[in-house]
Enzyme design. Sequence first.
Site, PDB file in Angstrom:
ATOM      1  N   ASP A  82      -1.613 -28.636 -47.011  1.00  0.00           N
ATOM      2  CA  ASP A  82      -1.401 -28.592 -45.553  1.00  0.00           C
ATOM      3  C   ASP A  82      -0.315 -29.575 -45.121  1.00  0.00           C
ATOM      4  OD1 ASP A  82      -3.396 -26.743 -45.480  1.00  0.00           O
ATOM      5  OD2 ASP A  82      -4.848 -27.985 -44.399  1.00  0.00           O
ATOM      6  N   HIS A  84      -0.891 -35.630 -43.239  1.00  0.00           N
ATOM      7  CA  HIS A  84      -1.993 -34.742 -42.815  1.00  0.00           C
ATOM      8  C   HIS A  84      -3.318 -35.458 -43.110  1.00  0.00           C
ATOM      9  CE1 HIS A  84      -4.139 -31.001 -42.087  1.00  0.00           C
ATOM     10  NE2 HIS A  84      -4.699 -31.071 -43.276  1.00  0.00           N
ATOM     11  N   HIS A  97     -10.030 -31.823 -47.327  1.00  0.00           N
ATOM     12  CA  HIS A  97     -10.616 -31.001 -46.257  1.00  0.00           C
ATOM     13  C   HIS A  97     -11.462 -29.859 -46.826  1.00  0.00           C
ATOM     14  CE1 HIS A  97      -7.563 -32.438 -43.013  1.00  0.00           C
ATOM     15  NE2 HIS A  97      -8.637 -33.212 -43.080  1.00  0.00           N
ATOM     16  N   ASP A 118     -11.843 -26.841 -46.159  1.00  0.00           N
ATOM     17  CA  ASP A 118     -11.242 -25.532 -46.416  1.00  0.00           C
ATOM     18  C   ASP A 118     -10.302 -25.564 -47.628  1.00  0.00           C
ATOM     19  OD1 ASP A 118      -9.527 -27.134 -44.735  1.00  0.00           O
ATOM     20  OD2 ASP A 118      -8.319 -25.361 -44.342  1.00  0.00           O
ATOM     21  N   HIS A 119     -10.362 -26.650 -48.392  1.00  0.00           N
ATOM     22  CA  HIS A 119      -9.579 -26.733 -49.637  1.00  0.00           C
ATOM     23  C   HIS A 119     -10.458 -27.079 -50.838  1.00  0.00           C
ATOM     24  CE1 HIS A 119      -5.662 -26.474 -47.491  1.00  0.00           C
ATOM     25  NE2 HIS A 119      -6.481 -26.780 -46.499  1.00  0.00           N
ATOM     26  N   HIS A 166      -5.993 -31.907 -51.114  1.00  0.00           N
ATOM     27  CA  HIS A 166      -6.606 -32.914 -50.248  1.00  0.00           C
ATOM     28  C   HIS A 166      -8.062 -32.567 -49.994  1.00  0.00           C
ATOM     29  CE1 HIS A 166      -5.342 -29.845 -47.354  1.00  0.00           C
ATOM     30  NE2 HIS A 166      -6.013 -30.446 -46.372  1.00  0.00           N
ATOM     31  N   HIS A 211      -2.086 -22.230 -46.016  1.00  0.00           N
ATOM     32  CA  HIS A 211      -2.521 -21.282 -44.972  1.00  0.00           C
ATOM     33  C   HIS A 211      -1.453 -20.230 -44.677  1.00  0.00           C
ATOM     34  CE1 HIS A 211      -6.078 -23.554 -43.384  1.00  0.00           C
ATOM     35  NE2 HIS A 211      -5.435 -24.582 -43.914  1.00  0.00           N
TER      36      HIS A 211
HETATM   37 FE    FE Z   1      -6.370 -26.555 -44.395  1.00  0.00          FE
HETATM   38 ZN    ZN Z   2      -6.232 -29.769 -44.254  1.00  0.00          ZN
END
Ligand code: FE
Ligand code: ZN
Length: 253
Positions: free
Chosen positions: A131, A112, A56, A58-59, A54, A169
């Site tokens: 996530d 999410h 975001h 942090d990905h 996805h 995570h």
């Molecule tokens: Fe994340």
């Molecule tokens: Zn995420």
Amino acid sequence: MQITPIPCLTDNYAYIILDETSKTAGVVDPSEAKPIISFLEKKNFSLNYILNTHHHYDHIGGNIELKEKYNAKIVGFTGDKHRIPGIDIELENNQKWNFGNSTINIFHIPGHTLGHICFFFEKEKIVFTGDTLFSLGCGKIFEGDHKQMLDSLNKIKKLPKDTKIYCGHEYTYKNAEFCMKYDKNNIDLKKKFEKIKKLRSENLPTIPSILNDELKSNIFLRCDQNDLKIKLNMQNQEDFKVFKKVRDLKDSF
Ligand code: FE
Ligand code: ZN
């Protein structure tokens, strides 16, 4: 096929997938490029693909740097093509796509985010859930609604029971504490928590988790179970309402 979790940022995992026979390398959800590059250099591998679950940061944070360095192709959901930086290969729900000698099934699992997908390696029985599904938890609902998230989790629940789950995570310890609070006398959960404590005390990843263990101990996957409904005082209530209750409890945990 060899899968290595690479800790990134504070508690993210990127996963490097190496297929030695076809000399294919991929990385799932690289939030940063540096740790990925140093691993590949040690292994003497280049990078063919970047897979994003996805959009975001942090990905996808390492996407462009890795793409430029290795001329790698970025793979993501067609519905999120405007939010996945550098996307080259757009995949659809239920599409199959080849990675080296493996076949990956793409499932759209919104909740999410609206464009979230997972990558299921059929023969290897491995799924990258980003996530959406965590070990003993599930993602926060940012863009979708509870109904969508529950449907998405139900899709993952239908995979083979011995499927290995690789999530985005290392939240497992905190998730376990939450599950323990509301699902106390669950023997499977207790056993899993003991394993988790041991792994984390040695600073080892709790990932992958096995789907069958999640089905028995992850409270978010148990919202259709009577024993849990009774514990929550929600006998005879719809699964979706139980799920919403549990998600709300987790949000304020
Ligand atoms: Fe994340
Ligand atoms: Zn995420």
